[in-house]
Design a protein around this motif. Structure first.
Motif: not given
Length: 203
Positions: A192-199, A201-203
């Motif tokens: 979940r932490q990785r997904r949050r970081r990816q989101m 960085s994408a924004s």
């Protein structure tokens, strides 16, 4: 509990071993590990034959697992959901679904011996999620070989101290299950932490 199991194994022998191994793989709360320990101990004293005990337990466990797989395959995800609601095991089922979804055959393998209480649920889930039958059979066979061999051998080697062994194994199984849950939760949080970081960085 151990006295009752010893009495049943002494009276019914291989029948008790086979029936308990089969039913425990279908969510019936039977202390099959203790049954195999007792059967191994009786083999050491000459009342049973150790290779027969091993073979019956192994075949019965495989039959039970594959029956569970087939039931899950026929009932699908709705059956799993219904069982979860009726038994209050929705969280346990969720862990089983994650194990099958993320690890496939390896999830089946570890559930048969490392986190055995999860095993019967994983059988149903693997069928419901359409894990290929051949993959299920291969990994399940490998896992049950470890599970059956461990308990039968332990009973055979330490039959004279069966009460101490059963208590130790019970504590060990609880510890392993707790560690498995902790590792699973850590992996979930990390994902979940990785997904949050990816989101982020994408924004």
């Amino acid at each position: 509990m151990s006295d009752t199991v010893f009495t049943l194994v002494s009276e019914y022998g291989l029948w008790m071993v086979g029936v308990s191994a089969y039913l425990s793989c279908l969510l019936v709360p039977i202390p099959t590990a203790l049954v195999m320990l007792a059967a191994g101990a009786f083999s050491a004293s000459g009342d049973l034959v150790v290779w027969q005990v091993w073979l019956v337990a192994w075949l019965a466990a495989l039959a039970g697992d594959n029956t569970g797989y087939q039931i899950g395959r026929m009932g699908g995800v709705p059956l799993i959901r219904m069982l979860g609601l009726r038994t209050g095991k929705t969280e346990l089922i969720s862990r089983g679904e994650q194990a099958v979804d993320r690890h496939g055959g390896l999830g089946v393998f570890f559930s048969t011996w490392l986190v055995a209480p999860l095993g019967p649920w994983v059988n149903l889930i693997a069928g419901a999620m359409r894990l290929p039958r051949a993959k299920f059979a291969v990994w399940d066979t490998a896992g049950e070989t470890i599970w059956v061999s461990f308990y039968v051998a332990l009973g055979y080697l330490f039959g004279g101290q069966i009460d101490v062994v059963s208590e130790t194994v019970s504590d060990w199984a609880g510890l392993v299950a707790a560690l498995a849950v902790a590792i699973g939760l850590f992996a979930l949080l990390a994902a979940r932490q990785r997904r949050r970081r990816q989101m982020a960085s994408a924004s």
